[in-house]
Structure formats: structure tokens, C-alpha cells
Scaffold this motif. Structure first.
Motif, short mmCIF file in Angstrom:
data_model
loop_
_atom_site.label_atom_id
_atom_site.label_comp_id
_atom_site.label_asym_id
_atom_site.label_seq_id
_atom_site.Cartn_x
_atom_site.Cartn_y
_atom_site.Cartn_z
N PRO A 66 2.35 6.85 -7.94
CA PRO A 66 3.48 5.58 -8.73
C PRO A 66 3.26 4.68 -7.53
O PRO A 66 2.85 4.69 -6.29
N ARG A 67 3.62 3.19 -7.71
CA ARG A 67 2.73 1.80 -7.29
C ARG A 67 3.37 2.09 -5.85
O ARG A 67 2.89 1.43 -4.76
N GLU A 68 4.77 2.07 -6.19
CA GLU A 68 5.71 1.87 -4.73
C GLU A 68 5.39 2.41 -3.32
O GLU A 68 5.05 2.13 -2.67
N PRO A 69 5.67 4.07 -3.80
CA PRO A 69 5.23 4.90 -2.90
C PRO A 69 3.77 4.89 -2.18
O PRO A 69 3.68 5.28 -0.76
N LEU A 70 2.58 4.42 -2.77
CA LEU A 70 1.43 4.79 -2.90
C LEU A 70 1.51 3.12 -2.39
O LEU A 70 0.71 3.49 -0.64
N ASN A 96 -5.46 5.09 -12.38
CA ASN A 96 -4.35 4.34 -11.78
C ASN A 96 -4.19 3.24 -11.75
O ASN A 96 -5.31 2.18 -10.69
N PRO A 97 -3.67 2.44 -12.56
CA PRO A 97 -3.63 0.99 -12.76
C PRO A 97 -3.43 0.51 -11.56
O PRO A 97 -3.48 -1.16 -11.34
N HIS A 98 -2.58 0.84 -10.43
CA HIS A 98 -2.73 -0.44 -8.97
C HIS A 98 -3.14 0.30 -8.24
O HIS A 98 -3.29 -0.25 -6.74
N VAL A 99 -4.78 0.60 -8.38
CA VAL A 99 -6.02 0.77 -7.39
C VAL A 99 -6.32 0.13 -6.93
O VAL A 99 -6.32 0.17 -5.89
N TYR A 100 -6.68 -1.30 -7.22
CA TYR A 100 -6.98 -2.60 -6.80
C TYR A 100 -6.02 -3.15 -5.60
O TYR A 100 -6.45 -3.64 -4.48
N GLU A 101 -4.72 -3.40 -6.42
CA GLU A 101 -3.90 -3.13 -5.36
C GLU A 101 -3.83 -3.07 -4.52
O GLU A 101 -3.61 -3.08 -2.74
N SER A 280 -3.99 13.44 0.67
CA SER A 280 -3.03 13.92 0.00
C SER A 280 -3.60 13.74 -1.87
O SER A 280 -4.79 13.21 -2.22
N SER A 281 -2.72 14.05 -2.97
CA SER A 281 -2.75 14.12 -4.41
C SER A 281 -2.65 13.51 -5.09
O SER A 281 -1.93 12.46 -4.77
N GLY A 282 -3.31 13.35 -5.83
CA GLY A 282 -3.34 12.63 -7.61
C GLY A 282 -1.80 11.99 -7.62
O GLY A 282 -1.10 11.26 -8.69
#
Length: 361
Positions: A66-70, A96-101, A280-282
């Protein structure tokens, strides 16, 4: 020297401050973390180690960090002294849609960021270009040099699409004069040795910086059907040397000779490298080794990054209890062949077990 990136070894020599702290018994932050971003994949490679880590292919495409914890994880990593993180994981990070960020956030947090991907889903617009500006390196996982071979090895008909994305990234790098290193990675198996030369030639034609040819890691239970055939790698020396000969001033063909030829054998008895290199896992859980993502998971999970910050986990007794638990594993009978920590372990084992007459250098 074709292996100018020292891919077939380790780089602890350039981080002796952290090594000395470890020797003194200090609780150190890791130098590097391999970061999974998803639990699914859009192709199905015949050598997929992720299949032993909980990668459920298309069924897992909606399960991701998830975005925030990532983003918190990346910021924490920079704050505690992690020096690099690679989005390589057990599955396809671009799901993961947040990969670029995450790439941008990690770099701005003071961590060198890398990306390993099959490339098919890479964004050719603004998000992708911004990621390339912030990446230290990007590696395309490709072990076939034609559509037919790609279908056979990767279980996908997306060869042409993958090739377009590789060329796109090379074009962006050149056009914008970026410092990012772009390479290809081939996982060598008896089933695809016929692709070594064509892929080395293809890499040169596409303008990437390198092609690295690595061994196929497998469990001692022979899950992927490779562990019991590691002696066959001895027969590939001539073709690998021919591929290396395609190296030029601006293109390297790098063979991981040490791992390709060692038949999965180790020179050390225990795993000492965990404090330096984590995984760390996906889905956001932290482990000492990727082998525990889906095996003895509760026993070796260091913490859940979706529930606690990386800093909290790093400072917890649970974290260091797991480190010690791994130290007690007999690596020669339990661990999979040629793990990521192998070269680091070899160095640390020698350091911890000096020879007689050490002063006679």
C-alpha cells in the motif's frame, strides 16, 4: 574487465564503516534492501523463484504494497542509513500503481533506488520519464531473444512490447542525458542456453549498457528442477565466453562465472550477512531472506511494514532475534543455491575466521 559493476561479487569493501560497527557487535542498519512491491506477475517464467515466495501470477495482480506505508518505509530507510533499495521483489513491481512515486520518494529520502522488471507495463509518459531521472539503475529481466523463445521461456507473447519498452528507456536516457544505467538480465538454464548469443547481440543492438547472465537459483528440494542439474552449467563455458566477447567500449556482457560454475556449493557454514542485506515482500512484510516469504513465514518474519514503521521494526528485539535465528541455520543443507547474500557471506565468514599469522599480509 566486463564486470565493472562487480555483479559477481559484493561491495562491502566500500562500506567498511558499517562492517567495523558489525565487528564490534553494534546493531547496524542494513546497507541494502530488496523490496517487493506486488504479489503477482503478468508473465510466467519457467525459472520463477517468486513462485516459491508466494507469487501467484495474475491471481495476485491486485495484491501490492500500500502507498502510505510504502512511502513511510522509504523515508525511514533513508533516515536510519540504508544506502540502496532495489524494487526487484518476488513478483512484477510495475503492478503496483505507486511504483513511480516510490522511486522518486526513495531517491529524495537519500537512498539509491533501482528497478528490476520485465518492462511490459512500463509507463512511456511523464511518470516513467521522471522515474528514469531518479533511478540509479534499471534492469529488464529477459531470457529470450525472439518471440517464439519468449513464449517458451516467459510464457508470454509480449516480446515485441517488452523490446519497445527497452528501446524507449534507452532513447529517454540518451535524449535527456540521464545517469541511469540500463541493462538486461538473463537467467541461464539448460532450456535456454541457445538464447545466450542472440540475447547478447540483441542487447548490443538496443543500446543498453550491459547484459548480465546469471545462474538459476533453486531450492535444495529441486523445486524448479535445476538444483540437481547444476553440474550441466560446466558445459556452457564456451558459449558464455563467446557472449562475453561481444563486449565493447560502451556495452558489457557480464557472466556471473563464480555462481554459474560453483554448483551451488558454499565456502561458509552460517549466514552472517543478514544485518547488511534485507528483503521485504510485495505485501509489505520484512524478512532476513526471500526464502521465508512463503516458508516458515511466521518464524522468520521480522515485522509488518503496513502496521509498524521500519525504524520501529529495526529497533525491536524481534528483529534481532530473527537475525540470530538465521545465524543458527545450516546453510549447506537448508538454503537455496547461490542466494543473493552468498558473496557477502563468503567475505564476512572469512573476516570472522581469520587465518593463522594474520599480520603477515
Amino acid at each position: 574487465m566486463t564486470d565493472k559493476f562487480v555483479m559477481d561479487g559484493h561491495k562491502l569493501h566500500w562500506h567498511l564503516d558499517r562492517v567495523v560497527d558489525w565487528q564490534r557487535g553494534k546493531r547496524i542498519a542494513p546497507l541494502h534492501i530488496d523490496v517487493g512491491l506486488s504479489k503477482g506477475c503478468n508473465i510466467r517464467c519457467i525459472y520463477c523463484f517468486g513462485a516459491m515466495q508466494g507469487n501467484s501470477y495474475r491471481e495476485g495482480a491486485t495484491a501490492y504494497f500500500p502507498r502510505e506505508p510504502l512511502l513511510r518505509y522509504l523515508q525511514d530507510a533513508g533516515a536510519v542509513g540504508v544506502r540502496s533499495m532495489a524494487f526487484v521483489g518476488e513478483a512484477e513491481p510495475l503492478l503496483n500503481p505507486h511504483v513511480y512515486e516510490a522511486v522518486v520518494c526513495g531517491k529524495k529520502s537519500g537512498v539509491d533506488i533501482a528497478l528490476g522488471t520485465n518492462g511490459i507495463l512500463f509507463d512511456t509518459g511523464k511518470k516513467g520519464e521522471e522515474a528514469l531521472e531518479h533511478l540509479t539503475w534499471m534492469r529488464f529481466n529477459i531470457s529470450a531473444a525472439s518471440g517464439d523463445a519468449y513464449q517458451r521461456i516467459h510464457g508470454s507473447g509480449a516480446f515485441d512490447g517488452a523490446l519497445r519498452k527497452i528501446k524507449h528507456c534507452v532513447d529517454v536516457k540518451r535524449r535527456n542525458r540521464l545517469n541511469v544505467t540500463i541493462g538486461l538480465q538473463m537467467v541461464l538454464m539448460p532450456e535456454n542456453v541457445d538464447q545466450v548469443i542472440p540475447l547478447a547481440q540483441l542487447g548490443r543492438e538496443t543500446g543498453v549498457d550491459y547484459l548480465v547472465i546469471k545462474q538459476c537459483s533453486d531450492s535444495v528440494e529441486n523445486t524448479l528442477g535445476v538444483f540437481k542439474r547444476l553440474d550441466q552449467y560446466d558445459m556452457f563455458s564456451d558459449v558464455l565466453a563467446q557472449a562475453e566477447a561481444l563486449t565493447s567500449d560502451d556495452y558489457s556482457v557480464i557472466v556471473k562465472w563464480r555462481k554459474v560454475t560453483n554448483r551451488g556449493k558454499r565456502s561458509y557454514e552460517r549466514c552472517l550477512g543478514i544485518p547488511f542485506l534485507l528483503y521485504s515482500s510485495g505485501d509489505g512484510r520484512l524478512y532476513p531472506c526471500g526464502a521465508f516469504f512463503d516458508h516458515r513465514e511466521e518464524e522468520f518474519r521480522m515485522g509488518d511494514l503496513t502496521e509498524r514503521s521500519f525504524k520501529e521494526i529495526l529497533e525491536s528485539e524481534r528483529y534481532w532475534d530473527v537475525v540470530e535465528r538465521v545465524r543458527n541455520i545450516d546453510v549447506r543443507s537448508v538454503c537455496y543455491s547461490n542466494c543473493r547474500t552468498d558473496a557477502v557471506n563468503d567475505f564476512l565468514w572469512r573476516l570472522a575466521h581469520p587465518p593463522d599469522h594474520v599480520n603477515f599480509i
